[in-house]
Design a protein around this motif. Structure first.
Motif, short mmCIF file in Angstrom:
data_model
loop_
_atom_site.label_atom_id
_atom_site.label_comp_id
_atom_site.label_asym_id
_atom_site.label_seq_id
_atom_site.Cartn_x
_atom_site.Cartn_y
_atom_site.Cartn_z
N LEU A 58 -7.62 4.99 -2.98
CA LEU A 58 -8.29 5.74 -1.92
C LEU A 58 -7.88 5.23 -0.54
O LEU A 58 -7.62 6.02 0.37
CB LEU A 58 -9.80 5.66 -2.08
N GLU A 59 -7.80 3.92 -0.41
CA GLU A 59 -7.38 3.34 0.87
C GLU A 59 -6.02 3.88 1.30
O GLU A 59 -5.84 4.30 2.45
CB GLU A 59 -7.32 1.81 0.76
N THR A 60 -5.09 3.90 0.39
CA THR A 60 -3.74 4.39 0.69
C THR A 60 -3.76 5.85 1.09
O THR A 60 -3.10 6.25 2.07
CB THR A 60 -2.82 4.18 -0.52
N LEU A 61 -4.52 6.66 0.38
CA LEU A 61 -4.60 8.09 0.70
C LEU A 61 -5.23 8.31 2.07
O LEU A 61 -4.77 9.15 2.85
CB LEU A 61 -5.38 8.83 -0.38
N LEU A 62 -6.27 7.54 2.38
CA LEU A 62 -6.92 7.68 3.68
C LEU A 62 -6.01 7.22 4.82
O LEU A 62 -6.01 7.83 5.89
CB LEU A 62 -8.24 6.90 3.68
N ILE A 63 -5.24 6.19 4.59
CA ILE A 63 -4.28 5.74 5.60
C ILE A 63 -3.24 6.84 5.84
O ILE A 63 -2.86 7.11 6.98
CB ILE A 63 -3.62 4.41 5.19
#
Length: 70
Positions: A58-63
């Motif tokens: 999720l962190e990667t997608l949000l970034i």
């Protein structure tokens, strides 16, 4: 009858991620610079929260969405 329109595979998931990024970019372009900055700040905060909870996907997608907005 419940038929899948798309197979659940890497190609479909990558297309979904790309389309969400495109949607974020298109929406952000309609905002004032101040609103766009607020949206980017909120997205960065959500990514930071995902990092804290250990959800690296999720962190990667949000970034990626944060980058699309800016």
């Amino acid at each position: 009858m419940n038929k899948e329109k798309f197979p659940v595979n890497a190609q479909t998931l990558n297309a979904m991620v790309s389309s969400i990024g495109a949607l974020a970019m298109v929406l952000a372009r309609q905002l004032t610079p101040e609103q766009r900055e607020g949206m980017a700040t909120d997205m960065a905060a959500l990514a930071k929260n995902a990092e804290k909870t250990g959800d690296t996907t999720l962190e990667t997608l949000l970034i990626d969405l944060h980058r699309a907005i800016r």
